[in-house]
Scaffold this motif. Structure first.
Motif, mmCIF file in Angstrom:
data_model
loop_
_atom_site.group_PDB
_atom_site.id
_atom_site.type_symbol
_atom_site.label_atom_id
_atom_site.label_comp_id
_atom_site.label_asym_id
_atom_site.label_seq_id
_atom_site.Cartn_x
_atom_site.Cartn_y
_atom_site.Cartn_z
ATOM 1 N N LEU A 171 -8.138 16.915 55.371
ATOM 2 C CA LEU A 171 -8.997 16.038 54.575
ATOM 3 C C LEU A 171 -8.703 16.081 53.081
ATOM 4 C CD1 LEU A 171 -11.361 14.077 55.059
ATOM 5 C CD2 LEU A 171 -12.917 15.970 54.570
ATOM 6 N N VAL A 172 -8.326 17.238 52.550
ATOM 7 C CA VAL A 172 -8.241 17.367 51.090
ATOM 8 C C VAL A 172 -6.853 17.691 50.557
ATOM 9 C CG1 VAL A 172 -10.665 18.071 50.965
ATOM 10 C CG2 VAL A 172 -8.897 19.828 51.085
ATOM 11 N N THR A 173 -5.887 18.004 51.425
ATOM 12 C CA THR A 173 -4.537 18.293 50.932
ATOM 13 C C THR A 173 -3.690 17.027 50.964
ATOM 14 O OG1 THR A 173 -3.654 18.899 53.109
ATOM 15 C CG2 THR A 173 -4.710 20.651 51.816
ATOM 16 N N PRO A 174 -2.792 16.850 50.000
ATOM 17 C CA PRO A 174 -1.946 15.639 49.984
ATOM 18 C C PRO A 174 -1.157 15.424 51.277
ATOM 19 C CG PRO A 174 -1.834 16.741 47.864
ATOM 20 C CD PRO A 174 -2.611 17.654 48.774
ATOM 21 N N GLY A 218 -11.998 28.558 62.090
ATOM 22 C CA GLY A 218 -10.669 27.978 62.264
ATOM 23 C C GLY A 218 -10.702 26.462 62.243
ATOM 24 N N GLY A 219 -11.731 25.883 62.854
ATOM 25 C CA GLY A 219 -11.892 24.436 62.826
ATOM 26 C C GLY A 219 -12.111 23.918 61.417
ATOM 27 N N LEU A 220 -12.879 24.663 60.628
ATOM 28 C CA LEU A 220 -13.098 24.267 59.239
ATOM 29 C C LEU A 220 -11.788 24.247 58.456
ATOM 30 C CD1 LEU A 220 -16.357 26.176 58.222
ATOM 31 C CD2 LEU A 220 -16.036 23.712 58.300
ATOM 32 N N VAL A 221 -11.005 25.288 58.634
ATOM 33 C CA VAL A 221 -9.724 25.364 57.918
ATOM 34 C C VAL A 221 -8.827 24.190 58.299
ATOM 35 C CG1 VAL A 221 -7.602 26.706 57.634
ATOM 36 C CG2 VAL A 221 -9.825 27.861 57.635
ATOM 37 N N ALA A 222 -8.730 23.915 59.589
ATOM 38 C CA ALA A 222 -7.885 22.802 60.056
ATOM 39 C C ALA A 222 -8.384 21.464 59.526
ATOM 40 C CB ALA A 222 -7.853 22.787 61.583
ATOM 41 N N GLY A 223 -9.702 21.269 59.561
ATOM 42 C CA GLY A 223 -10.267 20.007 59.089
ATOM 43 C C GLY A 223 -10.035 19.776 57.612
ATOM 44 N N TYR A 224 -10.264 20.815 56.810
ATOM 45 C CA TYR A 224 -10.065 20.664 55.370
ATOM 46 C C TYR A 224 -8.590 20.530 55.015
ATOM 47 C CZ TYR A 224 -14.868 21.235 53.880
ATOM 48 O OH TYR A 224 -16.204 21.021 53.658
ATOM 49 N N ALA A 225 -7.718 21.143 55.800
ATOM 50 C CA ALA A 225 -6.284 20.991 55.554
ATOM 51 C C ALA A 225 -5.862 19.528 55.682
ATOM 52 C CB ALA A 225 -5.492 21.849 56.534
ATOM 53 N N PRO A 282 -10.983 8.760 57.349
ATOM 54 C CA PRO A 282 -10.345 10.086 57.371
ATOM 55 C C PRO A 282 -11.285 11.200 57.820
ATOM 56 C CG PRO A 282 -9.740 8.898 55.379
ATOM 57 C CD PRO A 282 -10.804 8.085 56.052
ATOM 58 N N GLY A 283 -12.557 11.087 57.469
ATOM 59 C CA GLY A 283 -13.504 12.131 57.855
ATOM 60 C C GLY A 283 -13.626 12.291 59.349
ATOM 61 N N LEU A 284 -13.572 11.188 60.092
ATOM 62 C CA LEU A 284 -13.675 11.279 61.554
ATOM 63 C C LEU A 284 -12.428 11.918 62.148
ATOM 64 C CD1 LEU A 284 -15.482 10.559 63.970
ATOM 65 C CD2 LEU A 284 -14.209 8.409 64.171
ATOM 66 N N VAL A 285 -11.266 11.605 61.603
ATOM 67 C CA VAL A 285 -10.022 12.227 62.081
ATOM 68 C C VAL A 285 -10.067 13.737 61.832
ATOM 69 C CG1 VAL A 285 -7.519 12.301 61.832
ATOM 70 C CG2 VAL A 285 -8.716 10.111 61.656
ATOM 71 N N ALA A 286 -10.503 14.125 60.638
ATOM 72 C CA ALA A 286 -10.594 15.553 60.310
ATOM 73 C C ALA A 286 -11.622 16.251 61.195
ATOM 74 C CB ALA A 286 -10.944 15.726 58.835
ATOM 75 N N MET A 287 -12.740 15.569 61.500
ATOM 76 C CA MET A 287 -13.744 16.142 62.390
ATOM 77 C C MET A 287 -13.165 16.358 63.783
ATOM 78 S SD MET A 287 -17.429 14.608 63.664
ATOM 79 C CE MET A 287 -17.976 14.132 62.034
ATOM 80 N N GLY A 288 -12.397 15.377 64.257
ATOM 81 C CA GLY A 288 -11.760 15.522 65.570
ATOM 82 C C GLY A 288 -10.794 16.691 65.599
ATOM 83 N N ALA A 289 -10.025 16.864 64.519
ATOM 84 C CA ALA A 289 -9.100 18.000 64.446
ATOM 85 C C ALA A 289 -9.865 19.321 64.452
ATOM 86 C CB ALA A 289 -8.238 17.886 63.189
ATOM 87 N N ALA A 333 -1.820 12.166 53.686
ATOM 88 C CA ALA A 333 -0.706 11.252 53.995
ATOM 89 C C ALA A 333 -0.517 11.106 55.503
ATOM 90 C CB ALA A 333 0.577 11.771 53.340
ATOM 91 N N TRP A 334 -0.671 12.215 56.233
ATOM 92 C CA TRP A 334 -0.512 12.166 57.692
ATOM 93 C C TRP A 334 -1.584 11.296 58.331
ATOM 94 C CZ3 TRP A 334 -3.499 13.867 61.869
ATOM 95 C CH2 TRP A 334 -2.841 13.839 63.113
ATOM 96 N N ILE A 335 -2.832 11.448 57.883
ATOM 97 C CA ILE A 335 -3.915 10.628 58.434
ATOM 98 C C ILE A 335 -3.661 9.155 58.140
ATOM 99 C CG2 ILE A 335 -6.367 10.045 58.221
ATOM 100 C CD1 ILE A 335 -6.969 12.982 57.778
ATOM 101 N N ALA A 336 -3.272 8.852 56.899
ATOM 102 C CA ALA A 336 -3.046 7.457 56.506
ATOM 103 C C ALA A 336 -1.929 6.812 57.322
ATOM 104 C CB ALA A 336 -2.729 7.381 55.021
ATOM 105 N N ALA A 337 -0.887 7.601 57.639
ATOM 106 C CA ALA A 337 0.255 7.045 58.372
ATOM 107 C C ALA A 337 0.007 6.987 59.873
ATOM 108 C CB ALA A 337 1.499 7.886 58.090
#
Length: 496
Positions: free
Chosen positions: A436-439, A427-434, A454-461, A443-447
């Motif tokens: 990291l790699v989806t537009p 589940g963590g993998l799915v959330a992280g990749y959602a 971005p990789g650290l934010v996705a890792m935290g998620a 956009a959410w990470i950038a804003a």
């Protein structure tokens, strides 16, 4: 002259490495071939581990980054030291688990600890994908060197194909022990070269000393010595540096080839000694960044504006052909050795964790064949990625760290929190990749996390989701509470 010296360095090292590897071990199985028989002592483990730090990413990538941006290249200083501190704690635990459970790959670790073969398959696919991106770095760099030595008549596509073929040829002929030998040769050569170039570069650019090169760069390009460097709108701020360094440090040991490196050590002491002294390697980045700044002062213009070729172009413009050939040959080894280890790891994961579950009765010989054949596919994908992009080696590297870092929660929690479950890790993998790699995720990470890596934010998620699901759906009954942190006495005796 350039081509002759390059071939002498590369072929001489490869022949020596292959002879050494074959004298030390006969690879009859994937484990023998991929782990060197789990007998890597302190010295050979040092060079193999350092070989994964001192790559084209470090030399060509960081020098080019310094030329293009300035202070953001300081990322190299931070990430290596932080990574070694984490490795001192984590690598011995991975080693102990691998020896006690006869693990060969990273995916073995996940499948064994979480008692879920399906999770091993998922992790295998994620790991191979990240490795392919990292192989792209080595093929990009080796292609540049081939074009410099063979001439620009060689197209980028042909150079990339030749680079991949060279890596495959080396890894087919050898194994992990041969790669360790070659890593030692290229590390010594590169350190000598970098120091020699740095000792003479001041005179080349009209400075009085190495320190004066930094001072002149600051005078000529105000702001180059502090973040965000030359380009104020690049987003390479203090926040970027801190989050990127932390992401690299946390994700470094999560790469599948670093797992196999941990498994290959003969003793726990070999790992800890390396972790203590490995940060010394980060001191070499002072000289690498110095060369990037010197190239900027000298007005070096790389072909097609490719920042990855800055150091090669600078040396080619300002130094004698024999030294250019020595640098080209050594840089070839910087790409060949790590690239071969990455392909070797991808092949062993594919054979053991993707093919073997489908064909449980597969023999060791068949597994070795499947491993080697799968490397051709991984190299082909890496060539395709190389031709499809024109990013700096540092940017490619950070994207690879971001992708593999999503497995970090599953690794760290395996040793820290027994409640963590296989479903939670997935589940963590799915959330992280959602993210990291989806537009929408990008956009959410950038804003929301401006100038964060971005990789650290996705890792935290991924960590938050993994913990949340584990609280709801804890690890199933019957699984061991903790991984063994020391191997059985028999294994300890064998290691000694």
């Amino acid at each position: 002259m350039i081509l002759g010296v390059t071939l002498l360095v590369v072929l001489g090292t490869i022949i020596g490495a292959v002879l050494y590897g074959r004298a030390q071990s006969k690879a009859r199985s994937v484990e023998d071939w991929a782990l060197g028989g789990r007998r890597m002592g302190t010295l050979i483990f040092w060079f193999l581990n350092a070989g994964e730090i001192y790559t084209t990413f470090a030399v060509l990538g960081i020098s080019g980054f310094a030329w293009a941006y300035g202070a953001p290249a300081y990322l190299a200083f931070c990430s290596v030291s932080l990574s070694a501190a984490i490795g001192y704690w984590l690598m011995p635990k991975i080693w102990a688990a691998g020896r006690a459970r006869a693990l060969v790959t990273q995916a073995d670790f996940f499948a064994d600890h979480y008692r879920a073969r399906w999770l091993g398959v998922v992790v295998a696919i994620v790991g191979i994908a990240a490795l392919v991106v990292y192989v792209q770095i080595q093929i990009t760099a080796l292609g540049l060197i081939l074009r410099m030595t063979l001439g620009t008549d060689v197209s980028p596509a042909m150079a990339a194909v030749l680079a991949a073929a060279a890596m495959l040829a080396f890894v087919f002929l050898a194994g992990l022990r041969s790669a360790a030998f070659a890593a030692g040769v290229k590390d010594v050569l590169m350190l000598v070269l970098v120091i020699a170039l740095s000792a003479t570069v001041a005179g080349i650019v009209g400075a009085s000393s190495m320190a004066d090169v930094y001072a002149r760069a600051q005078d000529a390009f105000p702001g180059i010595g502090k973040l965000p460097g030359l380009k104020a709108d690049s987003g390479l701020s203090t926040t970027w540096l801190m989050t990127s360094a932390l992401n690299v440090a946390l994700a470094n040991w999560i790469f599948p080839h670093m797992f196999q490196l941990s498994y290959s050590a003969a003793t726990e002491d070999a790992i800890r000694r390396n972790a203590i002294f490995q940060p010394i390697y980060s001191l070499s980045y002072f000289f690498i960044i110095l060369l990037g700044l010197a190239a900027l002062l000298a007005g070096t213009i790389p072909p097609d504006g490719d920042i990855n070729a800055v150091l090669l172009q600078f040396v080619s413009d300002r130094y004698p052909p024999w030294l250019v050939g020595l640098l080209a040959g050594t840089a070839c080894l910087l790409a060949l050795v790590p690239g071969s280890v990455l392909l070797l790891t991808a092949g062993s994961i594919f054979a053991r964790n993707v093919v073997a579950p489908l064909y449980p009765a597969m023999s060791d010989r068949a597994g070795l064949l499947a491993s080697r054949l799968s490397m051709v596919g991984a190299a082909a994908i890496a060539v395709y990625l190389t031709l499809g992009g024109n990013r700096s080696l540092v940017e490619i590297g950070l994207s690879a760290y971001g992708a593999i870092g999503l497995l970090a929660p599953g690794v760290f929690l395996a040793f820290l929190w027994p409640r963590t479950s296989a479903v939670a890790v997935a589940g963590g993998l799915v959330a992280g990749y959602a993210l990291l790699v989806t537009p929408p995720g990008e956009a959410w990470i950038a804003a929301t996390f401006v100038e964060w890596e971005p990789g650290l934010v996705a890792m935290g998620a991924a960590l938050i989701v993994t913990v949340a699901i584990s609280l709801v759906a804890p690890r199933r009954a019957g699984a061991p509470d903790t991984l063994p942190l020391t191997p059985p006495l028999a294994s300890q005796g064998e290691a000694a």
